[in-house]
Design a protein around this motif. Structure first.
Motif: not given
Lengths: 165, 773
Positions: A95, A97-98, A100-103, A106, A140, B30, B36, B252, B489-490, B662, B670
């Motif tokens: 969490i 460090t960033g 996690v994007q779509c997860g 993960t 990521t 986030r 997640k 998503i 969407v992430g 960030l 990405g």
């Protein structure tokens, strides 16, 4: 095909479940036990979204027939959170460090990382990247995921030192 | 409720208290990260409803064939099968986003391998899969058209009778006099470039769950990146009014443009209606590679005339875009490619012809960058050839021609508040002390090189009408909720929208929560999470909605405390009146709710200022906001094997304002991961019959953690006048400069001219051998 009743050791709990012999561990976790944290991304053992820990090793649960999981200790992402709700340091650092994007990758990513750190508490960056090479992430670029795992390793190292003193 | 004009500054901030941002610009965590990392977030396949059936789709095994008969009888007899549907179960409607050329299920013929023909709902996913295999389709094979250049030749088989010559769409730009300009040029360069078909490869495959009640109301759960656009299409195709369709966005698992279109939803809805039970339709990884939309392959012919001093006088470009079987959003991609093809340069004479050509292959849809990664590769590789010939440093060549404020872009737009040169200067600064060791002292077969590339892109839908709306409402305890129709969407949109609302309302970040999209409750977002539009459009809509609700509180204060609007400031949780801390915002809100009983709901929206592309010369204000970036790459080429290893990548993006730095870094890292795959290894491969040969991760490789280079993200902030807090988009730009930087680095290392993507080891090896001779 008939269902049969089996017992599985999931997250330190013995659970009874009815399964068909051609079901994978992944399917049983998700559809029969409602543990949907573990994901299916390909069903063929490539993407690693289905990674769980079996007897301390990160494995692709989509490639394990459920009966082959009998008698082994299985840990899923749901087993990482402590009973009091505190997150595992890996989860905290993902969490922070960033990472996690779509997860979607993960949970599998964290399980691969946990298996690594449990066996090798001071991994090099190459060892980290190798440990998660079987976990695809499309969001990521892996940079912050590697950073999160490094951070966790050094925190756990400091904690260990602190405990020793 | 006061209406909000989204194009004007609403009201002046009080100047007596410091107005610097304290939430916008900070790397807040986030707001959806905890769910997640614990596995609690619910993605499409995690949705399970009592009595739910499982659905699978039958897809064509031919790339081009007439359907003579579909026999579902054996499938229907299978125990556990509850329903089998074909095109007969849908209204007989042909639809499309730009032109109507597509059906949900094929009726008379199939036009690509993987086209949907029928679907089954069964008690168990295994039974559904077995049932699919029992559906017997009789085909009559037709000639397969795979190459766009052959498809437009006279005598080629017409894939769609309505669209002559297999041309789905055309676009053009006519600016100045290219012939005269070529005559004046000291050097003319003519090169052809080709890129391949690439898949989005979200780690989560497509899925949808639908439930229908006897009144005809349909609820759909889907990891869609465009819930409102999907509702619009479903309403049209299934002939159900919008108030009877509810689309609930789940978490998503990767989209990148691939979850823009309908895929599992229509079948799920019809199966649910017919079985009177909820149905989950799953698409597996094979279907991702064969039946989901893809990035269009392009063939690009560039003719560029330059002066010996390095001024680009003219560019004449022909683009042949491989549409695949249906137009879908291909026409939009053609528009983007045409507008951006000449590059971020001040060029007075431009002639571009773009053709979208039907073939019997996977449908080209929108994929991150929509046509611009392709044209950037072509234009930027040619620029380095030009630099080499003229003996000018590639970066200086770009600086010499770079678009600056008040310049006119190749598509005729005046540049306002842009930051392209700043990205070039940023890269120049970062690389000035870098010394690339060309040859590896330990292994003479390893050579290194360095290359750069720039790009130009659009923030928000270029050439189409676009709007976004938002609601910001206070809860009775003084915390707030942002209702948005835009899916996260992430990329972190829920987080930055909460940051914007909190900043505007003067609350703390933790006091604001952003919803996911639900068409029943969220305000409309026209197109969804695409076009790098969210920070700008949803950001403005949320900011306007926050201002609207703040103004309602202002009205209250003006009455109760007899102050003027200019004397009120909300900041860091407090209300300041005439510069003095008065009351906590939360306490004030509590009072307004009770006892005064005034609900506080703010409404805001934003419209794009984009014009349709003029069909005569393409020269109008099609792009609302331009985005610029410059990338650089250091590579190592193995002369023995042709393998290219990317050592380091720099990426300087002008984002206007980094709402959450960030997040921006994450987008850059990405996006580069995807650019690397596009550049070096990703390709959907077809055989001579149009069958996809590599529909699995075994033979379609994406970059893993071990393949990634060191990435240096560089954030440039030149404020965008139209964006909230100066923000522009960045989500797609990050995939654009990578391929050309790498190609130019390979050129620098080996002198070989790269003109095809992906630059696989076989391709580079082949080029090295030719170069040797």
């Amino acid at each position: 095909m008939r269902k049969k009743s089996i017992h599985l050791d999931i997250n330190c709990e013995m659970i009874e479940v009815e399964v068909k012999p051609n079901w994978t561990l992944l399917r049983v976790l998700r559809d029969e036990l409602g543990l949907t944290g573990t994901k299916e991304g390909c069903g063929e053992g490539h993407c690693g979204a289905c990674t769980v820990i079996m007897d301390g090793k990160a494995i692709n649960s989509c490639l394990v027939l459920v009966e082959d999981a009998i008698g082994h200790k299985i840990m899923t992402i749901e087993g990482l959170v402590k009973k009091d709700g505190t997150l595992h340091p890996l989860q905290e650092n993902f969490i922070k460090t960033g990472a996690v994007q779509c997860g979607f990758c993960t949970p599998g990513m964290i399980m691969s990382a946990k298996a690594l750190l449990d066996q090798n508490p001071e991994p090099t960056e190459l060892e980290i990247r190798t440990a998660i090479a079987g976990n695809y992430c499309r969001c990521t670029g892996y940079t912050k995921i590697v950073e999160a795992i490094k951070k966790t390793a050094s925190q756990l190292k400091l904690k260990k030192r602190g405990n020793k003193q | 409720m006061r209406s909000t004009d989204s194009r004007t500054v609403l009201f002046k901030e009080n100047q007596s208290v410091d107005q610097e941002c304290y939430i916008v610009g900070e790397p807040y965590q986030r707001l959806d990260a905890t769910e997640k990392v614990t596995g609690i977030a619910k993605f499409g396949d995690d949705i399970k409803i009592p009595q739910m059936l499982y659905g699978r789709i039958l897809r064509s095994c031919h790339a081009h064939a007439k359907i003579l008969n579909i026999d579902t009888s054996e499938a229907e007899k299978l125990s556990g099968v509850k329903m089998v549907i074909t095109n007969k179960d849908f209204p007989d409607i042909i639809y499309g986003m730009y032109q109507d050329d597509q059906r949900i299920f094929a009726r008379d013929k199939v036009n690509y391998y993987g086209e949907a023909i029928a679907a089954v709902a069964a008690e168990d996913p295994d039974i559904a899969q077995l049932a699919i295999d029992l559906i017997n389709v009789k085909y009559e094979k037709l000639p397969v058209v795979l190459n766009p250049e052959e498809a437009i030749r006279k005598g080629a088989y017409q894939i769609h009778k309505k669209y002559k010559g297999n041309i789905a769409a055309k676009r053009k730009i006519r600016k100045g006099d290219v012939n005269k300009a070529f005559q004046k040029a000291d050097y003319i360069f003519e090169n052809t470039y080709t890129t391949s078909m690439v898949d989005h490869v979200p780690i989560e495959t497509h899925v949808a769950v639908a439930e229908s009640d006897p009144s005809g109301f349909v609820t759909i759960w889907s990891p869609t990146q465009a819930p409102f656009n999907n509702r619009f299409l479903l309403s049209r195709i299934l002939q159900i009014p919008m108030n009877k369709i509810r689309i609930i966005q789940t978490s998503i698992g990767g989209a990148f443009g691939g979850k823009q279109e309908l895929m599992a939803e229509p079948a799920a809805v019809i199966l649910a209606k017919k079985t009177k039970r909820p149905v989950k339709v799953i698409c597996d990884r094979v279907e991702e590679f064969t039946a989901s939309t893809v990035r269009h392959p392009f063939k690009m012919i560039y003719k560029t005339g330059v002066s010996k001093e390095g001024k680009i006088l003219t560019r004449k470009i022909k683009l042949i875009q491989d549409c695949g079987a249906y137009n879908d959003l291909g026409e939009g991609v053609l528009r983007y490619a045409t507008i951006m093809a000449a590059g971020p340069y001040c060029i007075d004479h431009v002639w571009i012809d773009g053709y979208l050509v039907y073939t019997n292959k996977n449908i080209g849809g929108v994929m991150r960058g929509v046509g611009v990664p392709q044209v950037c590769f072509a234009g930027e590789c040619q620029l380095d050839l030009i630099a080499r010939k003229l003996k000018i440093d590639p970066l200086d060549l770009r600086l010499k021609n770079a678009l600056k404020n008040r310049d006119i872009s190749p598509n005729g737009q005046k540049m306002i508040g842009i930051g392209y040169v700043e990205t070039l200067e940023m890269i120049k600064d970062k690389i000035k002390n870098i010394k690339i060791k060309r040859k590896n002292p330990k292994d003479k077969n390893l050579v290194r090189g360095f290359g750069i590339s720039s790009m130009m892109y659009s923030c928000s839908g270029a050439g189409r009408h676009d709007y976004n709306s938002a609601i910001v409402k206070f809860n009775e305890d003084g915390t707030a909720i942002v209702l948005t129709g835009t899916p996260d969407v992430g990329q972190g949109s829920r987080t930055i929208l909460a940051q914007i609302a909190a900043e505007e309302l003067g609350l703390n970040y933790e006091d604001v929560w952003t919803s996911m999209a639900d068409t029943a409750y969220s305000p409309v977002d026209m197109y969804g999470a695409n076009a790098s539009r969210i920070s700008y459009m949803a950001g403005n809509a949320v900011r306007n909605a926050a201002r609207d609700v703040k103004e309602q509180i202002f009205e209250y204060l003006i009455q109760s405390d007899r102050v003027k609007q200019e004397e009120i400031v909300f900041k860091k949780g407090w209300v300041y009146l005439k510069g003095k801390k008065q009351i906590e915002i939360k306490e004030l809100v509590k009072k307004i709710f009770r006892p005064d009983g005034k609900p506080l709901i703010g409404r805001g929206s934003h419209n794009t200022l984009s014009e349709h592309m003029n069909p005569i010369d393409g020269l109008n204000n099609t792009v609302d906001i331009f985005l610029f970036a410059t990338g650089a790459a250091e590579v190592e080429v193995d002369l023995n094997t042709g393998t290219v290893k990317v050592i380091k990548i720099w990426a300087a993006h002008d984002v206007g304002k980094a709402i959450n730095p960030l997040n921006i870094e994450g987008q850059i890292e990405g996006g580069i991961g995807q650019a690397l795959g596009f550049a070096l290894c990703e390709k959907v491969i077809h055989d001579s019959q149009g069958i996809v040969m590599n529909p699995s991760f075994l033979d379609y490789k994406i970059f893993t953690s071990l393949d990634m280079p060191e990435i240096i993200p560089l954030i440039v902030e030149v404020p965008e006048p139209k964006g909230p807090y100066g923000v522009r988009g960045v989500g797609e730009s990050t995939t654009i400069p990578g391929a050309a930087s790498i190609a130019n680095a390979i050129f620098d290392a080996t002198d070989i001219v790269v003109d095809t993507l992906p630059m696989t080891p076989e391709y580079i090896y082949h080029k090295l051998k030719i170069h040797e001779k």
